[in-house]
Design a protein around this motif. Sequence first.
Motif, short mmCIF file in Angstrom:
data_model
loop_
_atom_site.label_atom_id
_atom_site.label_comp_id
_atom_site.label_asym_id
_atom_site.label_seq_id
_atom_site.Cartn_x
_atom_site.Cartn_y
_atom_site.Cartn_z
N ALA A 391 49.98 32.24 33.11
CA ALA A 391 48.86 32.75 33.89
C ALA A 391 49.03 34.24 34.15
O ALA A 391 50.15 34.73 34.34
N PRO A 392 47.93 35.00 34.18
CA PRO A 392 48.00 36.44 34.44
C PRO A 392 47.78 36.74 35.92
O PRO A 392 47.15 35.97 36.65
N LEU A 393 48.29 37.88 36.33
CA LEU A 393 48.04 38.36 37.69
C LEU A 393 47.89 39.87 37.63
O LEU A 393 48.81 40.58 37.20
N ALA A 394 46.74 40.38 38.05
CA ALA A 394 46.46 41.82 38.05
C ALA A 394 46.18 42.27 39.48
O ALA A 394 45.62 41.53 40.29
N PRO A 395 46.53 43.52 39.80
CA PRO A 395 46.28 44.03 41.15
C PRO A 395 44.88 44.60 41.32
O PRO A 395 44.31 44.57 42.42
N PRO A 411 39.48 42.75 46.44
CA PRO A 411 40.86 42.44 46.84
C PRO A 411 41.25 41.00 46.56
O PRO A 411 42.43 40.67 46.52
N GLN A 412 40.27 40.10 46.37
CA GLN A 412 40.60 38.69 46.13
C GLN A 412 41.28 38.46 44.79
O GLN A 412 41.88 37.41 44.57
N MET A 413 41.20 39.43 43.89
CA MET A 413 41.79 39.23 42.57
C MET A 413 43.31 39.33 42.60
O MET A 413 43.98 38.91 41.64
N PHE A 414 43.87 39.84 43.69
CA PHE A 414 45.32 40.04 43.71
C PHE A 414 46.03 38.99 44.57
O PHE A 414 46.34 37.90 44.09
N LEU A 419 48.26 33.49 45.68
CA LEU A 419 48.53 32.28 46.45
C LEU A 419 47.89 31.06 45.81
O LEU A 419 48.46 29.95 45.85
N ASP A 420 46.73 31.25 45.20
CA ASP A 420 46.11 30.13 44.50
C ASP A 420 46.94 29.71 43.29
O ASP A 420 47.08 28.51 43.00
#
Length: 609
Positions: A391-395, A411-414, A419-420
Motif C-alpha cells: 500500500a502507498p502513503l503520500a503526505p 489533509p485526510q490523504m496523510f 490510521l486507516d
Amino acid sequence: MGSPAPAAWSHQPSGIPNDGDIAYEPMRDRSDTYTSDAPGRGRSDTFSDEPPRYYDPSGTQSPPLANDHSRHVSQPTPFHENDFLLSDRSGAPTVEHKGPPPPFFRRGVLFFTATRKRVFTRLLPLILLLVGILAIAIGVPIALSQKGDSNPSDNNDNNNDDGTPIAVAANLLSTPVGSPDADDYDNTPRLIFAHYMLITPPPDHNYNPDIAAAQAAGIDAFAINYGGVNINPTTLQAELRNFYDACADHGFSAFISIDATSTTASGDQIKPEEAADLFNMFAGHPAQLKYRDAALFSSFQTTDTPWNWRDDVLTNLNTSVHLLPGTLTTDGDAAFNRSEADGAAGYFSWIHHFEDPHSEASIDASFAAIRNSTEHSPSGGTKDGKLKWMAPLAPWFYKNLGAHWATHQGPQMFLPRALDLLRRKPDYLQLVTWNDYGESTYFGPVNSNLTALCSGCYYGHLDHSGFLEMLKPIFRAYRKGDVDVTFDADDNDKENVWMYYRPHRAATGTVGTRPDAWDILQDKVYIVTFVAEDDTMITLTAKDGAGTKVKEQKMKVMKGLTVVQADWAKGNQTIMATRGEKTVVKAKTGPSIMDAPDRNGYNGNVVVV
C-alpha cells in the motif's frame, strides 16, 4: 523577645548585655500593696506608696522618682536586688534566685504576666508583622515566577483574547476515512519502503545522508524508481549501481521499481528485456531485498504494459523473483485476478490523488479484502499461500509540470489514511515518495541542487522532513499489528507539535492560472500534535513583518496523536505547546502566509514546520 520565662534559672546567663538606662518592672513581693483605679483592670490590689526606683546594674538604686500619681500604674515598682523570686501560678515559691534577674527574662515575665488588654495590644503589632512577612514571602516568588516565565502562563489562560473559552480542538483522526473495524488478518514481517526517484540524485551523488535518514526513521529499504523522461540508460544504470553500493555499505536494502512510463531521448519506452537485464544484474547484489530467498522487484505504471510480466520478463530471469507490479486500478479484485497471468506475488496500489479520501479508503479496502481471501493462488515465490499487497502513503500532492493539479484529499490523504491502513494491515507499506519534488510528495530533505537550479520553483525550498517525523509512532504500531497509535515514554517517544500549510491562498490569481481542484483546497493551517497528556495547550500566532501580532489562536488537544486545523492569518506562523506552567514544545516559526506568491507563480505545495 516575647518568649515565656523558663521554669527555673540557676544563674545569670552569660553574654546578656546590661541594659543600663532601661527601666524594668520586676516582680513584686507579695507583701507589697497596690491599689489600681485604671479602667479595665478588673481587679484591685494594694501596693506601697514608696516612689518607684530604676534598677541600676551597678548594684545601687537610683534616687526615687517624684510621686506622680497620674502615671503610677505603668511606672516600675521597687526592686530588691537580692530577693528575686520565681513563683508558679498558685503563688507558691519554686526557685529563689539571688542577684539581679536576667534582662531578657524580666521582659518575658512582664510580657506574659500583664493583663489581657496589654497582652493583646502588645501581640497585635507582632501578629501583623508576621502576617506581612508571610505575605511577602509567598507573594514575591510568585510575582517573580510570573514575570520570568510569562510565555507559558500567557499561553495557558482559560480564555482566548476575545474572552471565549479555549476548547478542545476537533481531532480529524477521530472520524475514520474508512471502516473503523480492523481486518482479521495476520501477516509478518511487515516492511516499510520509500520510493526513490533515481533521476533526482542527491548533491554530489552522495546517497549516504539519505540512507542514514531513512534508517533512522525506521525504513527497511528504498524502492528505486528506475526511469523517467529522456533518460540515458547507460548513465542511469551507473547511478543505480552507485546507489546499491552505498546501501550495501550501510547495511541497508534496496530493490528496483521499473518505471514503465519511461522514455529515452529518442522517445522509446523501456523494453521487457531491459527490465529482465536489470533484475538479473542486481538480484545477487548484497543490498538486494529478498523475501524468502526471492528478490523483490516492483514497478510504477499508469496503465497496463504493452508486454506481459510472466512471459516477457520472468521467463528471462536466472533467479526467483518476488514481483509486485504497480497498478492505478481502483478495483482490487480486478488487479488480483491478473496475478496468475502476470506471475505476480501481489500488487502495489498507487495513490489516486483525483479521488476523495473516502473513495481512496474504499479502494484500499478492496485490495485488502481480496488479499485476505483464499480465492487466488499466489505466484512469484510467496511460498506461504498468500497474495501480498503493498500500500502507498503520500503526505501531499501538487504538480505544476506540464499538467497542473492539486490533491482532492487535503489533509485526510496523510495521517487519517495512515490510521486507516493500520486497520487494513497491508503486507508492505511504501512511502510515495522520498524525493519526487515535482509532485510535492517528498518525505526526504530538500535537494539543494534543485534549489540552486530553480530557487523560485514550488519544489525547491519547502521543507517536508516533519512529515517523516510524524510517522514514527505509526511505523511502530504497523510493525506490531496494532490499530491504535499511543504515546509510549518507555519507547523514548518525545512530545512534539508540527504545522503545515500552503504559502498563499487557494484563490490566488485567475481561474486559468489555478490548478485542477483548487476549489477543494482549504485555506487552513494543519496542526499535528503528539503529546503525553490531555489538555495540552497549542498556541498558533501570526505576526506581520514588523512583529505585530495579527492573530492568535489557542486550542487544547488530547494525548497521543491528533490532527487539527486552524484558520489562516497572513504573516509568519509561530506555534508552541504548553501544559500548565510547563513549555512542552518550544516556539518554532515558519515562513509567511501571503495573499499572492512571492516566487514563480502559483504554489500548491506545503511547508512543514
